[in-house]
Write a protein that holds these residues in place. Structure first.
Motif, PDB file in Angstrom:
ATOM      1  N   TYR B  33       3.808 -77.071 -47.587  1.00 50.40           N
ATOM      2  CA  TYR B  33       3.781 -76.724 -49.002  1.00 50.40           C
ATOM      3  C   TYR B  33       5.202 -76.689 -49.557  1.00 50.40           C
ATOM      4  N   TYR B  35       7.083 -74.911 -52.859  1.00 50.53           N
ATOM      5  CA  TYR B  35       7.036 -73.985 -53.992  1.00 50.53           C
ATOM      6  C   TYR B  35       8.432 -73.936 -54.599  1.00 50.53           C
ATOM      7  N   PHE B  45       3.628 -73.082 -57.298  1.00 55.76           N
ATOM      8  CA  PHE B  45       3.173 -74.134 -56.385  1.00 55.76           C
ATOM      9  C   PHE B  45       3.572 -75.495 -56.929  1.00 55.76           C
ATOM     10  N   TYR B  48       1.180 -79.914 -51.892  1.00 54.98           N
ATOM     11  CA  TYR B  48       0.619 -79.502 -50.608  1.00 54.98           C
ATOM     12  C   TYR B  48       0.213 -80.743 -49.827  1.00 54.98           C
ATOM     13  N   GLN B  50      -1.659 -81.933 -46.190  1.00 52.39           N
ATOM     14  CA  GLN B  50      -2.501 -81.505 -45.075  1.00 52.39           C
ATOM     15  C   GLN B  50      -2.815 -82.731 -44.227  1.00 52.39           C
ATOM     16  N   LEU B  91      11.332 -73.703 -52.101  1.00 50.57           N
ATOM     17  CA  LEU B  91      10.897 -73.167 -50.813  1.00 50.57           C
ATOM     18  C   LEU B  91       9.852 -74.069 -50.189  1.00 50.57           C
ATOM     19  N   PRO B  98      -3.589 -71.839 -42.773  1.00 50.50           N
ATOM     20  CA  PRO B  98      -3.114 -70.763 -43.670  1.00 50.50           C
ATOM     21  C   PRO B  98      -4.083 -69.612 -43.826  1.00 50.50           C
ATOM     22  N   THR B  99      -5.377 -69.918 -43.775  1.00 52.07           N
ATOM     23  CA  THR B  99      -6.336 -68.850 -44.010  1.00 52.07           C
ATOM     24  C   THR B  99      -6.456 -67.923 -42.811  1.00 52.07           C
ATOM     25  N   PHE B 100      -5.870 -68.307 -41.697  1.00 53.13           N
ATOM     26  CA  PHE B 100      -5.866 -67.422 -40.540  1.00 53.13           C
ATOM     27  C   PHE B 100      -4.478 -66.834 -40.267  1.00 53.13           C
ATOM     28  N   TYR B 101      -3.467 -67.651 -40.460  1.00 53.68           N
ATOM     29  CA  TYR B 101      -2.132 -67.245 -40.027  1.00 53.68           C
ATOM     30  C   TYR B 101      -1.125 -67.099 -41.157  1.00 53.68           C
ATOM     31  N   GLY B 102      -1.474 -67.493 -42.351  1.00 55.81           N
ATOM     32  CA  GLY B 102      -0.494 -67.431 -43.429  1.00 55.81           C
ATOM     33  C   GLY B 102       0.528 -68.544 -43.305  1.00 55.81           C
ATOM     34  N   TYR B 103       1.521 -68.463 -44.139  1.00 56.57           N
ATOM     35  CA  TYR B 103       2.582 -69.458 -44.171  1.00 56.57           C
ATOM     36  C   TYR B 103       3.800 -68.976 -43.394  1.00 56.57           C
ATOM     37  N   PHE B 105       7.711 -69.620 -44.012  1.00 55.16           N
ATOM     38  CA  PHE B 105       8.624 -70.190 -45.004  1.00 55.16           C
ATOM     39  C   PHE B 105       9.970 -70.530 -44.400  1.00 55.16           C
ATOM     40  N   GLY B 106      10.593 -71.555 -44.984  1.00 56.70           N
ATOM     41  CA  GLY B 106      11.994 -71.808 -44.722  1.00 56.70           C
ATOM     42  C   GLY B 106      12.850 -70.901 -45.594  1.00 56.70           C
ATOM     43  N   SER B 107      14.155 -71.004 -45.435  1.00 57.35           N
ATOM     44  CA  SER B 107      15.079 -70.159 -46.197  1.00 57.35           C
ATOM     45  C   SER B 107      15.347 -70.692 -47.592  1.00 57.35           C
TER      46      SER B 107
END
Lengths: 110, 114
Positions: B33, B35, B45, B48, B50, B91, B98-103, B105-107
């Motif tokens: 993703y 953002y 957003f 995305y 996949q 970002l 994502p629905t199990f573990y989330g995102y 992110f990079g810095s």
């Protein structure tokens, strides 16, 4: 909008106190996540709570979810100066996209 | 790698120039993703990816913005003919599910258009 909205926008507390921030959303969700952001850079995933869960704990973090009220809360107990950051809730939407609010800015005063 | 890597970390460019931002996701993460976050704002957003599916470009603000993901791994976000309103932190995040573990992110890349 599916975007979550955090409340309050800013919160300032003394070290050792508990911090509570809230998130409200408008549409049905499958899960909700909380993230922390330091210094306007990358976000760190804190906790994920599913729509069939009411409460979840992780260390000093406690998250609740009330799907009937479309709201969630994040409680940080025994706060530390290092907890100073912005906190965001994120709700799921179409196509695995998550919608982030504008965040709560937490300041913990040593 | 151990985390999501973004480069450059900071970029200052003149209005009208093109810029490329790079994201190297966690190995094996099929979802990626982009953002952006303007000063004091939430995350907006952009796009995305996949796996091998067509990307969801619904968040791109104008046709000056484009993104690619080569070989299901590294992604490049390109902004053409930059404008001052493009100034923001960009970002990148990746996830296995994502629905199990989330995102993760990079810095981020802090982009400043002067």
């Amino acid at each position: 909008s599916q975007q979550g909205e955090e409340d309050p926008q800013a919160l300032s507390i003394q070290e050792g106190e508990n911090a509570t921030m809230n998130c409200s959303y408008k549409t049905s969700i499958n899960n909700l996540q909380w993230y922390r952001q330091n210094s306007g850079r990358g976000l760190v995933h804190l906790i994920l709570i599913r729509s069939n869960e009411r409460e979840k704990h992780s260390g000093r973090l406690r998250v609740t979810l009330d799907t009937s009220k479309k709201s969630s809360s994040l409680l940080i107990t025994a706060s530390r100066a290092a907890d100073t950051a912005s906190y965001f809730c994120a709700t799921d939407g179409a196509g695995n996209q998550f919608y982030f609010g504008t965040g709560t800015s937490l300041t913990v005063i040593p | 790698g151990a985390g999501v890597s973004q480069s450059p970390s900071n970029k200052v460019t003149e209005k009208g120039k093109d810029v490329e931002l790079r994201c190297d996701p966690i190995s094996g993460h099929t979802a990626l993703y982009w953002y952006r976050q303007s000063l004091g704002q939430g995350l907006e957003f952009l796009i995305y990816f996949q796996g091998n599916s067509a990307p969801d470009k619904s968040g791109l603000p104008s046709d000056r913005f484009s993104a690619e993901r080569t070989g299901g791994s590294v992604s490049t976000l390109t902004i053409q003919r930059t404008q001052q309103e493009d100034s923001a932190v960009y970002l990148c995040a990746s996830s296995l599910t994502p629905t199990f573990y989330g995102y993760t992110f990079g810095s981020g890349t802090r982009l400043t258009i002067v």
